[in-house]
Enzyme design. Sequence first.
Site, PDB file in Angstrom:
ATOM      1  N   ASN A 232      -3.541   6.097  -0.104  1.00 59.85           N
ATOM      2  CA  ASN A 232      -2.907   6.322   1.199  1.00 59.85           C
ATOM      3  C   ASN A 232      -2.153   7.643   1.273  1.00 59.85           C
ATOM      4  O   ASN A 232      -1.898   8.146   2.365  1.00 59.85           O
ATOM      5  CB  ASN A 232      -1.989   5.154   1.546  1.00 59.85           C
ATOM      6  CG  ASN A 232      -2.779   3.951   2.019  1.00 59.85           C
ATOM      7  OD1 ASN A 232      -3.803   4.090   2.671  1.00 59.85           O
ATOM      8  ND2 ASN A 232      -2.320   2.763   1.664  1.00 59.85           N
TER       9      ASN A 232
ATOM     10  N   GLU B  70      -5.994  -0.574  -6.754  1.00 62.41           N
ATOM     11  CA  GLU B  70      -5.072   0.469  -7.193  1.00 62.41           C
ATOM     12  C   GLU B  70      -3.900  -0.178  -7.935  1.00 62.41           C
ATOM     13  O   GLU B  70      -3.132  -0.931  -7.338  1.00 62.41           O
ATOM     14  CB  GLU B  70      -4.580   1.225  -5.954  1.00 62.41           C
ATOM     15  CG  GLU B  70      -3.942   2.549  -6.215  1.00 62.41           C
ATOM     16  CD  GLU B  70      -3.659   3.293  -4.915  1.00 62.41           C
ATOM     17  OE1 GLU B  70      -3.698   4.535  -4.923  1.00 62.41           O
ATOM     18  OE2 GLU B  70      -3.395   2.636  -3.880  1.00 62.41           O
TER      19      GLU B  70
ATOM     20  N   HIS C 241      -2.809  -3.163  -5.577  1.00 58.63           N
ATOM     21  CA  HIS C 241      -3.208  -2.879  -4.204  1.00 58.63           C
ATOM     22  C   HIS C 241      -4.715  -3.011  -4.026  1.00 58.63           C
ATOM     23  O   HIS C 241      -5.486  -2.152  -4.453  1.00 58.63           O
ATOM     24  CB  HIS C 241      -2.751  -1.463  -3.820  1.00 58.63           C
ATOM     25  CG  HIS C 241      -3.147  -1.057  -2.434  1.00 58.63           C
ATOM     26  ND1 HIS C 241      -3.403   0.251  -2.091  1.00 58.63           N
ATOM     27  CD2 HIS C 241      -3.339  -1.798  -1.300  1.00 58.63           C
ATOM     28  CE1 HIS C 241      -3.738   0.304  -0.815  1.00 58.63           C
ATOM     29  NE2 HIS C 241      -3.699  -0.916  -0.317  1.00 58.63           N
TER      30      HIS C 241
ATOM     31  N   SER D 222       0.809  -1.210   0.000  1.00 64.01           N
ATOM     32  CA  SER D 222       0.000   0.000   0.000  1.00 64.01           C
ATOM     33  C   SER D 222       0.847   1.268   0.000  1.00 64.01           C
ATOM     34  O   SER D 222       0.310   2.369   0.017  1.00 64.01           O
ATOM     35  CB  SER D 222      -0.916   0.008   1.233  1.00 64.01           C
ATOM     36  OG  SER D 222      -0.164  -0.160   2.419  1.00 64.01           O
TER      37      SER D 222
END
Length: 296
Positions: free
Chosen positions: A219, A181, A169, A148
């Site tokens: 993130n 992702e 991800h 991540s």
Amino acid sequence: SSAASDVYKRQNTHTPSGRVRKKPISGKPNYQLSTNPASGSTYTGMDLDTAGRPQGKSKVVAQVPTNLQHAKNQSATNINKAINRGRLEKNIGSYSIDRIKTKNDIAQLGGCDLIIEAATENEKIKHEIFQKLVPHLQPHTILTSNTSSISITRLAARTDRPEKFMGCHFMKPAPVMQLVELVRGIATSEETIDCLKGLVKKIGKISTNSEDFPAFIVNRILMPMINEGIYALYEGVGTVESIDNSMRLGANHPMGPLELADFIGLDTCLAIMNTLHDGLADTKYRPCPLLVKYVE
């Protein structure tokens, strides 16, 4: 501050939001690798068993040093829950469970066409996994990581196929969240990108594309918000309930930042904040001391 003092007085088995801390992710390798798509024995890996199998077509090989049977049982439990809630047809779910295979030797994954690594968010552990895996792979095998935040380019550089390496991800919990992702490294080929886009579409999810910057898109935005929520608690701006309720009711978030931090895992939150802080060299990404305290 008095709020911070109150938090420090809690037992170490509790998280910033007051919930009992689950056993932290260990620093030992948790290999979770497979064919089409992949998984293993961390929480996200077991979720990928469920998420990657809605059509019951993919054989999965999970390899971890310990707890193999537990990982398989948990994956079966997740699939059965989806069946009971009407999200998955019973015959497809049963077929999917039968297709989950476990292996004790990482060399036995050499016949896979696609491998998704989903070990704990530790770059050294991920490097070790890929270095042990690469000698056994077929030339066409695609490698991906469920990281991540860690650089895809750096991970790919430790393999013999950077053009066949990509970030993949899955959001947590993978069976529920629609987003995957996709992160391209500096050498990732268009063929690899197209393959992963096709896979994501085939399992009924939606992909977004991110360049290889620290923490990618989700993130890069989410973790500083969570970190700021922990700072608000640390500095006494509000209580746990006030902070979480403010974001739930004022910003229409399904979870407050402190509850979400617990759900993601405090060690994972800290690892991502450290990646942002180290990779971007900006003090606005400095992890809150309270977050550091709880992980320690």
